[in-house]
Motif scaffolding. Sequence first.
Motif, PDB file in Angstrom:
ATOM      1  N   ARG A 109      -2.283  32.671  11.946  1.00 14.06           N
ATOM      2  CA  ARG A 109      -2.978  33.504  10.952  1.00 14.06           C
ATOM      3  C   ARG A 109      -4.480  33.231  10.882  1.00 14.06           C
ATOM      4  O   ARG A 109      -5.116  33.538   9.879  1.00 14.06           O
TER       5      ARG A 109
ATOM      6  N   GLU B 158      -6.765  36.112   9.781  1.00 11.02           N
ATOM      7  CA  GLU B 158      -6.854  36.371   8.324  1.00 11.02           C
ATOM      8  C   GLU B 158      -7.822  35.389   7.676  1.00 11.02           C
ATOM      9  O   GLU B 158      -8.612  35.760   6.815  1.00 11.02           O
ATOM     10  N   ASP B 159      -7.731  34.124   8.091  1.00 13.67           N
ATOM     11  CA  ASP B 159      -8.621  33.105   7.505  1.00 13.67           C
ATOM     12  C   ASP B 159     -10.080  33.477   7.752  1.00 13.67           C
ATOM     13  O   ASP B 159     -10.925  33.420   6.849  1.00 13.67           O
TER      14      ASP B 159
ATOM     15  N   ASP C 280     -11.312  36.479   8.587  1.00 14.38           N
ATOM     16  CA  ASP C 280     -11.667  37.725   7.891  1.00 14.38           C
ATOM     17  C   ASP C 280     -12.089  37.410   6.461  1.00 14.38           C
ATOM     18  O   ASP C 280     -13.094  37.921   5.960  1.00 14.38           O
TER      19      ASP C 280
ATOM     20  N   GLU D  52       0.847  34.067   2.237  1.00 14.50           N
ATOM     21  CA  GLU D  52      -0.171  34.996   1.734  1.00 14.50           C
ATOM     22  C   GLU D  52      -1.369  34.196   1.227  1.00 14.50           C
ATOM     23  O   GLU D  52      -1.217  33.185   0.544  1.00 14.50           O
ATOM     24  N   ARG D  53      -2.545  34.643   1.576  1.00  9.41           N
ATOM     25  CA  ARG D  53      -3.791  33.997   1.152  1.00  9.41           C
ATOM     26  C   ARG D  53      -4.356  34.704  -0.077  1.00  9.41           C
ATOM     27  O   ARG D  53      -4.451  35.938  -0.075  1.00  9.41           O
TER      28      ARG D  53
END
Length: 403
Positions: free
Chosen positions: A61, A64-65, A67, A379-380
């Motif tokens: 992931r 995502e981090d 982004d 989920e972040r």
Amino acid sequence: MIPPSHALPFPDGFLWGASTAAHQIEGNNTNSDWWEFEQRGGSAAMGVAEPSGDAADSYHRWREDMDLLAGLGFTDYRFSIEWARIEPAEGQFSRAALAHYRRMVEGALERGLRPMVTLHHFTVPRWFAERGGWTADGAAALFERYVTATAPVIRTGVRHVCTINEPNIAAIFGAVPESGTEAPAAGLPLPDKAVGDALIEAHHLARVAVKAISADIQVGWSVANLSYQALPGAEELAAAYRHPREDVFLEAARGDDWIGVQSYTRTRVGPDGPLPVPDDAERTLTGWEYYPRAVGHALRHTAEIVGAVPLIVTENGIATGDDSRRIDYTTGALMEVAAALEDGIDVRGYLHWSALDNYEWGSYKPTFGLIAVDPHTFERTPKPSAAWLGGLGRSRMLPRAGS
Ligand code: BGC
């Protein structure tokens, strides 16, 4: 001390980011010494409450981090690459792992994040630990060979490489965790001199190896700074206590391009040695004294030892469940960074620890993250501090405390 509404006097090109480490966020780092250590529940010297497991699943992931970090306003991201994945067996290098980390470097650049790459952050491959770790014959040369093998990852687009994270802590327990001695009631155990010497040798070999990959890469390492503060009359004792735990590793950075300053709290030293945190002091989730001014002390002490080497705060932060305390702590820390700059100290960046809530070497309970991570869905969720700190990169204005 500057007034709290002061503009942050960051020079052009100032690094503004957050830091992570592979083992703490990637998950399933099964070929590392730490994974194996966790499966055994730790050691008598260092208990492990829970294993790292999937961590934040950042091995998958990471996009995502990045982004999130770029969207929040950060311009720099410090992450580590995992030796245990790149060299899973002695002398066997994984092209797939190298390609993975190269994708991360390119992914950072595409998002406007300058990658700072750490080559070693506490963990080593199991085969390296099993052959005796840092004190075995040829250990530093094996590290040098691994560093040379990381060329496809760092050759282009990486401006800053950190060879080894916190060698002073690694010399206590990091590389071969079971070698750690019983933690004293206050302060740190004495680093193992042989491990420390090997890490210094490894750093110096790595510095040359990185420069051979690209002379443009700025090479340094990051030292844990415990901000030793002597009570009146204990100055000599504090200096003698600090020297093997910190100064020898700062002295080893004298020929480097930069030095990483990592600071969280202070250690007061009285006539009988380090003192415990006073009962009435606020403590963070790691049990450390809440002391935002530590980073100012750490910067000034480091500058005294390293001379002209530029400084980068590569870690600073707080383990707390109350995000408003994180903003308060970081406001205090940034005021210290600003004051150091105004006093002419050559500080080139601030990278907060940590981007994500992560595996804090034995437990998920101490939450250092700007971004929360659901342990089941991964989920972040950025915390208010993440938007606040990221936004400061653009505004460069510290609001008045409490406003
Ligand atoms: C380390 C990190 C750690 C942090 C908070 C530093 O010692 O580099 O890996 O999570 O401090 O304890």
